[in-house]
Motif scaffolding. Structure first.
Motif, PDB file in Angstrom:
ATOM      1  N   PRO A  61       0.835  -1.208   0.000  1.00  0.00           N
ATOM      2  CA  PRO A  61       0.000   0.000   0.000  1.00  0.00           C
ATOM      3  C   PRO A  61       0.871   1.261   0.000  1.00  0.00           C
ATOM      4  O   PRO A  61       1.976   1.270   0.554  1.00  0.00           O
ATOM      5  CB  PRO A  61      -0.790  -0.117   1.304  1.00  0.00           C
ATOM      6  N   PRO A  62       0.392   2.319  -0.622  1.00  0.00           N
ATOM      7  CA  PRO A  62       1.187   3.553  -0.702  1.00  0.00           C
ATOM      8  C   PRO A  62       1.501   4.157   0.663  1.00  0.00           C
ATOM      9  O   PRO A  62       2.515   4.829   0.835  1.00  0.00           O
ATOM     10  CB  PRO A  62       0.322   4.507  -1.524  1.00  0.00           C
ATOM     11  N   ALA A  63       0.669   3.921   1.642  1.00  0.00           N
ATOM     12  CA  ALA A  63       0.906   4.485   2.974  1.00  0.00           C
ATOM     13  C   ALA A  63       2.144   3.868   3.620  1.00  0.00           C
ATOM     14  O   ALA A  63       2.799   4.503   4.452  1.00  0.00           O
ATOM     15  CB  ALA A  63      -0.304   4.257   3.859  1.00  0.00           C
ATOM     16  N   LEU A  64       2.473   2.651   3.235  1.00  0.00           N
ATOM     17  CA  LEU A  64       3.653   1.987   3.795  1.00  0.00           C
ATOM     18  C   LEU A  64       4.937   2.725   3.421  1.00  0.00           C
ATOM     19  O   LEU A  64       5.838   2.863   4.236  1.00  0.00           O
ATOM     20  CB  LEU A  64       3.715   0.535   3.309  1.00  0.00           C
ATOM     21  N   ARG A  65       4.968   3.250   2.179  1.00  0.00           N
ATOM     22  CA  ARG A  65       6.145   4.003   1.744  1.00  0.00           C
ATOM     23  C   ARG A  65       6.342   5.240   2.628  1.00  0.00           C
ATOM     24  O   ARG A  65       7.448   5.534   3.072  1.00  0.00           O
ATOM     25  CB  ARG A  65       5.988   4.416   0.285  1.00  0.00           C
ATOM     26  N   GLN A  66       5.265   5.943   2.887  1.00  0.00           N
ATOM     27  CA  GLN A  66       5.363   7.132   3.725  1.00  0.00           C
ATOM     28  C   GLN A  66       5.760   6.780   5.156  1.00  0.00           C
ATOM     29  O   GLN A  66       6.528   7.500   5.785  1.00  0.00           O
ATOM     30  CB  GLN A  66       4.029   7.900   3.704  1.00  0.00           C
ATOM     31  N   THR A  67       5.264   5.665   5.669  1.00  0.00           N
ATOM     32  CA  THR A  67       5.630   5.227   7.019  1.00  0.00           C
ATOM     33  C   THR A  67       7.122   4.948   7.113  1.00  0.00           C
ATOM     34  O   THR A  67       7.791   5.358   8.072  1.00  0.00           O
ATOM     35  CB  THR A  67       4.841   3.953   7.388  1.00  0.00           C
ATOM     36  N   ILE A  68       7.653   4.287   6.105  1.00  0.00           N
ATOM     37  CA  ILE A  68       9.088   3.975   6.103  1.00  0.00           C
ATOM     38  C   ILE A  68       9.910   5.252   5.991  1.00  0.00           C
ATOM     39  O   ILE A  68      10.908   5.434   6.701  1.00  0.00           O
ATOM     40  CB  ILE A  68       9.409   2.993   4.965  1.00  0.00           C
ATOM     41  N   LEU A  69       9.499   6.164   5.113  1.00  0.00           N
ATOM     42  CA  LEU A  69      10.223   7.430   4.972  1.00  0.00           C
ATOM     43  C   LEU A  69      10.179   8.239   6.269  1.00  0.00           C
ATOM     44  O   LEU A  69      11.165   8.880   6.645  1.00  0.00           O
ATOM     45  CB  LEU A  69       9.668   8.232   3.805  1.00  0.00           C
ATOM     46  N   ASN A  70       9.045   8.239   6.957  1.00  0.00           N
ATOM     47  CA  ASN A  70       8.943   8.950   8.235  1.00  0.00           C
ATOM     48  C   ASN A  70       9.881   8.341   9.274  1.00  0.00           C
ATOM     49  O   ASN A  70      10.466   9.050  10.093  1.00  0.00           O
ATOM     50  CB  ASN A  70       7.507   8.931   8.747  1.00  0.00           C
ATOM     51  N   ARG A  71      10.021   7.041   9.260  1.00  0.00           N
ATOM     52  CA  ARG A  71      10.922   6.390  10.204  1.00  0.00           C
ATOM     53  C   ARG A  71      12.367   6.833   9.964  1.00  0.00           C
ATOM     54  O   ARG A  71      13.119   7.080  10.891  1.00  0.00           O
ATOM     55  CB  ARG A  71      10.808   4.875  10.085  1.00  0.00           C
ATOM     56  N   PHE A  72      12.749   6.968   8.676  1.00  0.00           N
ATOM     57  CA  PHE A  72      14.089   7.456   8.368  1.00  0.00           C
ATOM     58  C   PHE A  72      14.269   8.898   8.838  1.00  0.00           C
ATOM     59  O   PHE A  72      15.322   9.270   9.351  1.00  0.00           O
ATOM     60  CB  PHE A  72      14.390   7.359   6.872  1.00  0.00           C
ATOM     61  N   LYS A  73      13.232   9.721   8.660  1.00  0.00           N
ATOM     62  CA  LYS A  73      13.318  11.112   9.111  1.00  0.00           C
ATOM     63  C   LYS A  73      13.483  11.189  10.623  1.00  0.00           C
ATOM     64  O   LYS A  73      14.248  11.986  11.133  1.00  0.00           O
ATOM     65  CB  LYS A  73      12.074  11.894   8.675  1.00  0.00           C
ATOM     66  N   ASN A  74      12.761  10.328  11.350  1.00  0.00           N
ATOM     67  CA  ASN A  74      12.889  10.306  12.811  1.00  0.00           C
ATOM     68  C   ASN A  74      14.280   9.861  13.237  1.00  0.00           C
ATOM     69  O   ASN A  74      14.849  10.402  14.182  1.00  0.00           O
ATOM     70  CB  ASN A  74      11.839   9.379  13.429  1.00  0.00           C
ATOM     71  N   ASP A  75      14.840   8.887  12.523  1.00  0.00           N
ATOM     72  CA  ASP A  75      16.195   8.449  12.841  1.00  0.00           C
ATOM     73  C   ASP A  75      17.201   9.562  12.597  1.00  0.00           C
ATOM     74  O   ASP A  75      18.129   9.762  13.367  1.00  0.00           O
ATOM     75  CB  ASP A  75      16.579   7.214  12.012  1.00  0.00           C
ATOM     76  N   ASP A  76      16.996  10.330  11.502  1.00  0.00           N
ATOM     77  CA  ASP A  76      17.887  11.452  11.225  1.00  0.00           C
ATOM     78  C   ASP A  76      17.758  12.522  12.294  1.00  0.00           C
ATOM     79  O   ASP A  76      18.739  13.134  12.707  1.00  0.00           O
ATOM     80  CB  ASP A  76      17.604  12.054   9.855  1.00  0.00           C
ATOM     81  N   ALA A  77      16.556  12.776  12.751  1.00  0.00           N
ATOM     82  CA  ALA A  77      16.348  13.779  13.798  1.00  0.00           C
ATOM     83  C   ALA A  77      17.030  13.335  15.089  1.00  0.00           C
ATOM     84  O   ALA A  77      17.645  14.148  15.777  1.00  0.00           O
ATOM     85  CB  ALA A  77      14.860  14.007  14.025  1.00  0.00           C
ATOM     86  N   ASP A  78      16.914  12.056  15.424  1.00  0.00           N
ATOM     87  CA  ASP A  78      17.610  11.553  16.610  1.00  0.00           C
ATOM     88  C   ASP A  78      19.116  11.660  16.449  1.00  0.00           C
ATOM     89  O   ASP A  78      19.845  11.926  17.396  1.00  0.00           O
ATOM     90  CB  ASP A  78      17.246  10.085  16.868  1.00  0.00           C
ATOM     91  N   PHE A  79      19.596  11.465  15.229  1.00  0.00           N
ATOM     92  CA  PHE A  79      21.028  11.528  14.981  1.00  0.00           C
ATOM     93  C   PHE A  79      21.563  12.944  15.184  1.00  0.00           C
ATOM     94  O   PHE A  79      22.670  13.142  15.655  1.00  0.00           O
ATOM     95  CB  PHE A  79      21.319  11.058  13.554  1.00  0.00           C
ATOM     96  N   ASN A  80      20.769  13.924  14.854  1.00  0.00           N
ATOM     97  CA  ASN A  80      21.213  15.308  14.943  1.00  0.00           C
ATOM     98  C   ASN A  80      21.026  15.919  16.329  1.00  0.00           C
ATOM     99  O   ASN A  80      21.300  17.086  16.526  1.00  0.00           O
ATOM    100  CB  ASN A  80      20.480  16.163  13.901  1.00  0.00           C
TER     101      ASN A  80
END
Length: 161
Positions: A61-80
């Motif tokens: 489903p297309p929503a899964l792509r957005q969920t995965i991308l959001n997880r990467f964004k959260n990881d980047d925010a934690d990294f910074n």
């Protein structure tokens, strides 16, 4: 042995799907050396299985792509985040052991190194430096001895009579 019956038994497909026993696999590989047609059937069965997988595949489903991308964004925010704040939080959650040194590199993974390993590494470095210094000292001493020996042999006073 009728090779066509063997092919139709489905042994090749069972092997490709990982369902064949060890005896069946050994028999298949022994027969592949004898009958080259089995190699052709092997390749054809791979293609059939791959095509079947592509035909029955479902798109996520297309929503899964957005969920995965959001997880990467959260990881980047934690990294910074501020490293000092992160370190304080980690130490509050799990206090370091007294016999380990905590390494926290920039990718925020925790690795414990025993104090004894650190001592061994330091001792090895000191030993290596001492070995290098003694090698240099003995090399210079040997060079001086060689120069003195050459001077003594080449001096005019030491002519033989």
């Amino acid at each position: 042995m009728n090779i066509n019956n063997y092919i139709e038994s489905g042994i090749i497909e069972r092997y490709l799907l990982g369902l064949a026993s060890a005896d069946e696999e050994a028999e298949l590989f022994a027969l592949r050396k004898i009958y080259p047609i089995l190699d052709i059937e092997f390749a054809a069965a791979e293609i059939r299985i791959e095509n079947k997988c592509h035909l029955e595949a479902k798109t996520p489903p297309p929503a899964l792509r957005q969920t995965i991308l959001n997880r990467f964004k959260n990881d980047d925010a934690d990294f910074n985040t501020n490293e000092e704040t992160y370190s304080r939080q980690r130490y509050r959650q799990q206090p370091p052991k007294t016999d380990t040194y905590i390494l926290e590199p920039f990718w925020k993974r925790r690795m414990s190194v025993s104090i004894w390993w650190r001592c061994i590494v330091i001792a090895m470095v000191i030993l290596l430096m001492a070995l290098a210094a003694s090698t240099y000292h003995f090399y210079r001493q040997a060079s001086r001895f060689e120069d003195a020996l050459i001077k003594k042999v080449s001096s005019p006073n030491s002519s033989s009579r």
